[in-house]
Design a protein around this motif. Sequence first.
Motif, PDB file in Angstrom:
ATOM      1  N   VAL A  12     -19.270 -13.940  -9.534  1.00  0.00           N
ATOM      2  CA  VAL A  12     -19.759 -13.953  -8.389  1.00  0.00           C
ATOM      3  C   VAL A  12     -18.368 -13.479  -8.220  1.00  0.00           C
ATOM      4  O   VAL A  12     -17.364 -13.047  -8.814  1.00  0.00           O
ATOM      5  N   VAL A  13     -19.026 -11.832  -7.413  1.00  0.00           N
ATOM      6  CA  VAL A  13     -17.542 -11.494  -6.554  1.00  0.00           C
ATOM      7  C   VAL A  13     -17.737 -11.198  -5.089  1.00  0.00           C
ATOM      8  O   VAL A  13     -19.372 -11.469  -4.581  1.00  0.00           O
ATOM      9  N   CYS A  14     -17.318 -11.497  -4.577  1.00  0.00           N
ATOM     10  CA  CYS A  14     -16.968 -11.194  -2.687  1.00  0.00           C
ATOM     11  C   CYS A  14     -16.202 -10.308  -2.586  1.00  0.00           C
ATOM     12  O   CYS A  14     -14.959 -10.109  -2.546  1.00  0.00           O
ATOM     13  N   THR A  15     -16.309 -10.161  -1.185  1.00  0.00           N
ATOM     14  CA  THR A  15     -16.104  -8.259  -0.687  1.00  0.00           C
ATOM     15  C   THR A  15     -15.161  -9.113   0.572  1.00  0.00           C
ATOM     16  O   THR A  15     -16.068  -9.620   0.767  1.00  0.00           O
ATOM     17  N   LEU A  16     -13.987  -8.367   1.269  1.00  0.00           N
ATOM     18  CA  LEU A  16     -14.366  -8.488   2.300  1.00  0.00           C
ATOM     19  C   LEU A  16     -14.473  -7.451   3.360  1.00  0.00           C
ATOM     20  O   LEU A  16     -13.244  -6.650   3.100  1.00  0.00           O
ATOM     21  N   ASN A  17     -15.168  -7.657   4.453  1.00  0.00           N
ATOM     22  CA  ASN A  17     -15.140  -5.757   5.566  1.00  0.00           C
ATOM     23  C   ASN A  17     -15.047  -6.746   6.872  1.00  0.00           C
ATOM     24  O   ASN A  17     -14.735  -7.890   6.745  1.00  0.00           O
ATOM     25  N   LEU A  18     -14.328  -5.523   7.649  1.00  0.00           N
ATOM     26  CA  LEU A  18     -14.130  -6.407   9.070  1.00  0.00           C
ATOM     27  C   LEU A  18     -14.200  -4.833   9.866  1.00  0.00           C
ATOM     28  O   LEU A  18     -14.221  -4.193   9.455  1.00  0.00           O
ATOM     29  N   ALA A  19     -14.731  -4.993  10.807  1.00  0.00           N
ATOM     30  CA  ALA A  19     -14.866  -4.187  12.020  1.00  0.00           C
ATOM     31  C   ALA A  19     -14.258  -4.706  13.637  1.00  0.00           C
ATOM     32  O   ALA A  19     -14.540  -6.172  13.646  1.00  0.00           O
ATOM     33  N   ALA A  20     -14.339  -3.682  14.238  1.00  0.00           N
ATOM     34  CA  ALA A  20     -13.904  -4.041  15.601  1.00  0.00           C
ATOM     35  C   ALA A  20     -14.206  -2.908  16.351  1.00  0.00           C
ATOM     36  O   ALA A  20     -14.192  -2.354  16.209  1.00  0.00           O
ATOM     37  N   ASN A  21     -14.292  -3.212  17.646  1.00  0.00           N
ATOM     38  CA  ASN A  21     -14.874  -2.306  18.875  1.00  0.00           C
ATOM     39  C   ASN A  21     -14.080  -2.954  19.992  1.00  0.00           C
ATOM     40  O   ASN A  21     -13.933  -4.075  20.403  1.00  0.00           O
ATOM     41  N   GLN A  22     -13.696  -1.978  20.612  1.00  0.00           N
ATOM     42  CA  GLN A  22     -12.805  -2.127  21.894  1.00  0.00           C
ATOM     43  C   GLN A  22     -13.500  -0.402  22.926  1.00  0.00           C
ATOM     44  O   GLN A  22     -13.319   0.260  22.375  1.00  0.00           O
ATOM     45  N   GLU A  23     -13.887  -1.636  24.129  1.00  0.00           N
ATOM     46  CA  GLU A  23     -13.844  -0.800  25.170  1.00  0.00           C
ATOM     47  C   GLU A  23     -12.943  -0.208  26.062  1.00  0.00           C
ATOM     48  O   GLU A  23     -11.850  -1.487  25.906  1.00  0.00           O
ATOM     49  N   LEU A  24     -13.087   1.379  26.434  1.00  0.00           N
ATOM     50  CA  LEU A  24     -11.441   1.315  27.324  1.00  0.00           C
ATOM     51  C   LEU A  24     -12.490   2.297  28.776  1.00  0.00           C
ATOM     52  O   LEU A  24     -13.242   2.755  29.008  1.00  0.00           O
ATOM     53  N   LEU A  25     -11.183   2.568  29.386  1.00  0.00           N
ATOM     54  CA  LEU A  25     -11.283   3.534  30.753  1.00  0.00           C
ATOM     55  C   LEU A  25     -13.282   3.047  31.484  1.00  0.00           C
ATOM     56  O   LEU A  25     -13.756   3.635  31.472  1.00  0.00           O
ATOM     57  N   GLN A  26     -13.269   1.513  31.454  1.00  0.00           N
ATOM     58  CA  GLN A  26     -13.862   1.187  32.651  1.00  0.00           C
ATOM     59  C   GLN A  26     -15.397   1.159  31.359  1.00  0.00           C
ATOM     60  O   GLN A  26     -16.467   1.701  32.411  1.00  0.00           O
ATOM     61  N   MET A  29     -15.250   4.696  27.574  1.00  0.00           N
ATOM     62  CA  MET A  29     -14.848   4.944  26.049  1.00  0.00           C
ATOM     63  C   MET A  29     -14.889   3.994  25.219  1.00  0.00           C
ATOM     64  O   MET A  29     -14.009   3.020  25.911  1.00  0.00           O
ATOM     65  N   GLN A  30     -15.443   3.929  23.965  1.00  0.00           N
ATOM     66  CA  GLN A  30     -15.351   3.496  22.925  1.00  0.00           C
ATOM     67  C   GLN A  30     -14.582   3.235  21.843  1.00  0.00           C
ATOM     68  O   GLN A  30     -14.909   4.289  21.271  1.00  0.00           O
ATOM     69  N   VAL A  31     -13.605   2.773  21.266  1.00  0.00           N
ATOM     70  CA  VAL A  31     -12.977   3.179  19.879  1.00  0.00           C
ATOM     71  C   VAL A  31     -13.204   2.060  18.769  1.00  0.00           C
ATOM     72  O   VAL A  31     -13.979   1.053  19.501  1.00  0.00           O
ATOM     73  N   HIS A  32     -13.498   2.376  17.072  1.00  0.00           N
ATOM     74  CA  HIS A  32     -13.875   0.913  16.862  1.00  0.00           C
ATOM     75  C   HIS A  32     -13.503   1.809  14.929  1.00  0.00           C
ATOM     76  O   HIS A  32     -12.669   2.460  15.083  1.00  0.00           O
ATOM     77  N   VAL A  33     -12.955   0.484  14.739  1.00  0.00           N
ATOM     78  CA  VAL A  33     -12.242   0.698  13.416  1.00  0.00           C
ATOM     79  C   VAL A  33     -13.568  -0.145  12.250  1.00  0.00           C
ATOM     80  O   VAL A  33     -13.631  -0.909  13.103  1.00  0.00           O
ATOM     81  N   ALA A  34     -13.245   0.364  11.063  1.00  0.00           N
ATOM     82  CA  ALA A  34     -14.441  -0.661   9.995  1.00  0.00           C
ATOM     83  C   ALA A  34     -13.337  -0.413   8.615  1.00  0.00           C
ATOM     84  O   ALA A  34     -12.954   0.610   8.518  1.00  0.00           O
ATOM     85  N   ALA A  35     -13.342  -1.063   8.005  1.00  0.00           N
ATOM     86  CA  ALA A  35     -13.259  -1.298   6.761  1.00  0.00           C
ATOM     87  C   ALA A  35     -13.637  -2.318   5.694  1.00  0.00           C
ATOM     88  O   ALA A  35     -13.852  -3.294   6.373  1.00  0.00           O
ATOM     89  N   LYS A  36     -14.074  -1.338   4.260  1.00  0.00           N
ATOM     90  CA  LYS A  36     -14.923  -2.313   3.561  1.00  0.00           C
ATOM     91  C   LYS A  36     -14.865  -2.903   2.438  1.00  0.00           C
ATOM     92  O   LYS A  36     -13.418  -1.233   2.778  1.00  0.00           O
ATOM     93  N   ASN A  37     -13.755  -3.511   1.684  1.00  0.00           N
ATOM     94  CA  ASN A  37     -13.653  -3.994   0.595  1.00  0.00           C
ATOM     95  C   ASN A  37     -12.280  -3.728  -0.022  1.00  0.00           C
ATOM     96  O   ASN A  37     -11.681  -2.887  -0.204  1.00  0.00           O
ATOM     97  N   LEU A  38     -11.601  -4.617   1.383  1.00  0.00           N
ATOM     98  CA  LEU A  38     -10.086  -4.848   1.510  1.00  0.00           C
ATOM     99  C   LEU A  38      -9.489  -4.919   0.722  1.00  0.00           C
ATOM    100  O   LEU A  38      -8.403  -4.435   0.372  1.00  0.00           O
ATOM    101  N   LEU A  39     -10.244  -5.559   0.019  1.00  0.00           N
ATOM    102  CA  LEU A  39      -9.377  -6.547  -1.863  1.00  0.00           C
ATOM    103  C   LEU A  39      -9.841  -5.084  -2.582  1.00  0.00           C
ATOM    104  O   LEU A  39      -8.725  -5.308  -3.598  1.00  0.00           O
TER     105      LEU A  39
END
Length: 67
Positions: A12-26, A29-39
């Motif tokens: 069995v294999v597990c992968t580590l995925n992360l994601a984040a979103n942030q709203e700016l300038l009221q 604007m929205q910025v986002h980052v995502a990472a899949k299979n970090l390991l």
Amino acid sequence: MPPSPLLPWCNVVCTLNLAANQELLQGKMQVHVAAKNLLGREYIADLSRGILPGAPRQLQAGFSFHW
């Protein structure tokens, strides 16, 4: 990792995925980052159509702007 109950010869294999979103300038604007299979694990993703490898390590970033 313990063997899979469905495929005892396959680990069995597990992968580590992360994601984040942030709203700016009221909220204009929205910025986002995502990472899949970090390991960076190498694994078999599909056996029904042959031996297909799983997704490699991926990093994504972007933004959107609304006016």
